[in-house]
Design an enzyme around this catalytic site. Sequence first.
Site, PDB file in Angstrom:
ATOM      1  N   ALA A 154     -61.352  55.277  10.864  1.00  0.00           N
ATOM      2  CA  ALA A 154     -60.783  54.754   9.611  1.00  0.00           C
ATOM      3  C   ALA A 154     -60.034  53.436   9.806  1.00  0.00           C
ATOM      4  CB  ALA A 154     -59.846  55.792   9.012  1.00  0.00           C
ATOM      5  N   ASN A 234     -62.891  63.333  18.767  1.00  0.00           N
ATOM      6  CA  ASN A 234     -62.981  62.464  17.594  1.00  0.00           C
ATOM      7  C   ASN A 234     -62.862  61.005  18.021  1.00  0.00           C
ATOM      8  OD1 ASN A 234     -62.961  64.269  15.026  1.00  0.00           O
ATOM      9  ND2 ASN A 234     -61.413  65.177  16.354  1.00  0.00           N
ATOM     10  N   ASP A 268     -57.123  71.592  12.749  1.00  0.00           N
ATOM     11  CA  ASP A 268     -56.975  71.829  11.307  1.00  0.00           C
ATOM     12  C   ASP A 268     -58.187  72.559  10.736  1.00  0.00           C
ATOM     13  OD1 ASP A 268     -58.852  69.831  11.521  1.00  0.00           O
ATOM     14  OD2 ASP A 268     -57.974  68.519  10.012  1.00  0.00           O
ATOM     15  N   GLY A 269     -59.134  72.953  11.610  1.00  0.00           N
ATOM     16  CA  GLY A 269     -60.325  73.647  11.132  1.00  0.00           C
ATOM     17  C   GLY A 269     -61.374  72.702  10.588  1.00  0.00           C
ATOM     18  N   ILE A 270     -61.105  71.376  10.626  1.00  0.00           N
ATOM     19  CA  ILE A 270     -62.030  70.388  10.065  1.00  0.00           C
ATOM     20  C   ILE A 270     -62.465  69.385  11.130  1.00  0.00           C
ATOM     21  CG2 ILE A 270     -62.162  68.412   8.464  1.00  0.00           C
ATOM     22  CD1 ILE A 270     -60.234  70.191   6.652  1.00  0.00           C
ATOM     23  N   HIS A 271     -61.506  68.834  11.866  1.00  0.00           N
ATOM     24  CA  HIS A 271     -61.815  67.799  12.845  1.00  0.00           C
ATOM     25  C   HIS A 271     -62.556  68.321  14.069  1.00  0.00           C
ATOM     26  CE1 HIS A 271     -59.156  65.184  10.562  1.00  0.00           C
ATOM     27  NE2 HIS A 271     -59.591  64.181  11.296  1.00  0.00           N
ATOM     28  N   ASP A 293     -52.041  64.454  13.182  1.00  0.00           N
ATOM     29  CA  ASP A 293     -52.695  63.222  12.715  1.00  0.00           C
ATOM     30  C   ASP A 293     -52.610  63.174  11.184  1.00  0.00           C
ATOM     31  OD1 ASP A 293     -53.948  60.794  12.893  1.00  0.00           O
ATOM     32  OD2 ASP A 293     -55.964  61.590  13.160  1.00  0.00           O
ATOM     33  N   LEU A 327     -63.959  60.832   8.311  1.00  0.00           N
ATOM     34  CA  LEU A 327     -62.643  61.483   8.326  1.00  0.00           C
ATOM     35  C   LEU A 327     -61.578  60.481   8.757  1.00  0.00           C
ATOM     36  CD1 LEU A 327     -63.421  64.936   9.997  1.00  0.00           C
ATOM     37  CD2 LEU A 327     -62.675  64.568   7.651  1.00  0.00           C
TER      38      LEU A 327
END
Length: 403
Positions: A154, A234, A268-271, A293, A327
């Site tokens: 980002a 990531n 976070d269950g996403i990254h 983050d 993300l």
Amino acid sequence: MPSNKSVSNAPITQFINCRILRDHKIQREDLWVREGKILDPEKLFFDEKGFADTRIDCKNRIIAPGFIDVQINGGYGVDFSLASGDISGGVSMVAKKILEHGVTSFCPTLVTSPSSVYSQVLPQIKVQNGGPSGAGVIGVHLEGPFISEEKRGAHPPKFLRSFEAGAADLLGIYGKLDNVAMVTLAPELANSGPVIQELVRRGITVSLGHSMADLSQAEEAVTQGASFITHLFNAMLPFHHRDPGIVGLLTSDKVPSGRRVFYGMIADGIHTHPAALRIAHRAHPTGLVLVTDAVPAMGLPAGRHTLGQQEIDIQGLHAYVAGTKTLCGSIATMNMCVKHFRQATGCSVEDALEAASLHPAESLGLVHRKGTLDFSTDADFVVLDDALTVQETYIAGQLVWKK
């Protein structure tokens, strides 16, 4: 024999009926606090013939060291990477709100920005102790602009920089580094070696991230003093069996003896897929550092918000660069990350709590003061129930938040 040292008359608080995390184990023990520090009860009894002035019944709950977030970009509408408005006031507001997540110390994080932002923002973020007004500021985490364009995530490409003249470029962009605790950079950039050495010489933790580095480049950076990896998996090359890239540092045999590489994980269950979390934790459990983050939209409803120079979109639990599926940080809180990490990995309660306290303190060289409940360390701690929900937060032995 009684000690000849002058004995403090300050009040002593004894936390009873609790289980405390000490020496990597949750043990049934009382916790003693005086003048903001953890006391050794044996010295108190035998040397001072002292006793508690106040007893607090913890109702069989867990006491763990306060959580330390080394990567948080803002929250509740406050963006640490924006030079407009009341910067120190914004930091103070976030510091106050994150007490309810069990965070007692944090590193306000600035994403890639024009140099005018650093010169305005950095002098206003002061290192300070926590207290009733909010969590302590350990120092700033500068994430970028010395990162890879391919793995910028980002971060806006027009502000990315390289090291033409080594450390001079760094000081040219950031200005003074007095309040800086951590810098994330891409080690494959030319002339990064002397920059890493200069940062380490100044006591700043160097983190590798937003990078196309292969394993040998990452190992070289570690031999020069780098000791952290920014949000593992990531914004880096994916693990490949012939060249595992930065991820390979978790099991590298080139890490100098006596040194440890730490790595941030956004649980976070996403990254990060739960299986990836499990792989990292099983490969190198003592290096895992939970980070949120969190973006400025943490704690706000869905919709359009900002992160530094970018517009971002919050959809459910996802934060995307507006108009894309890239993300850009999370809207998770630290207590959510601790719970998700434990659930996803099946790790012990001790491991989950130390990943948010002991390991970040070790990674920043603060373990003599923070991250443990050892005698004479700062009495920063959280009281949790068995589901690891934060019930109370204490800084320097003072109750600063209660559920």
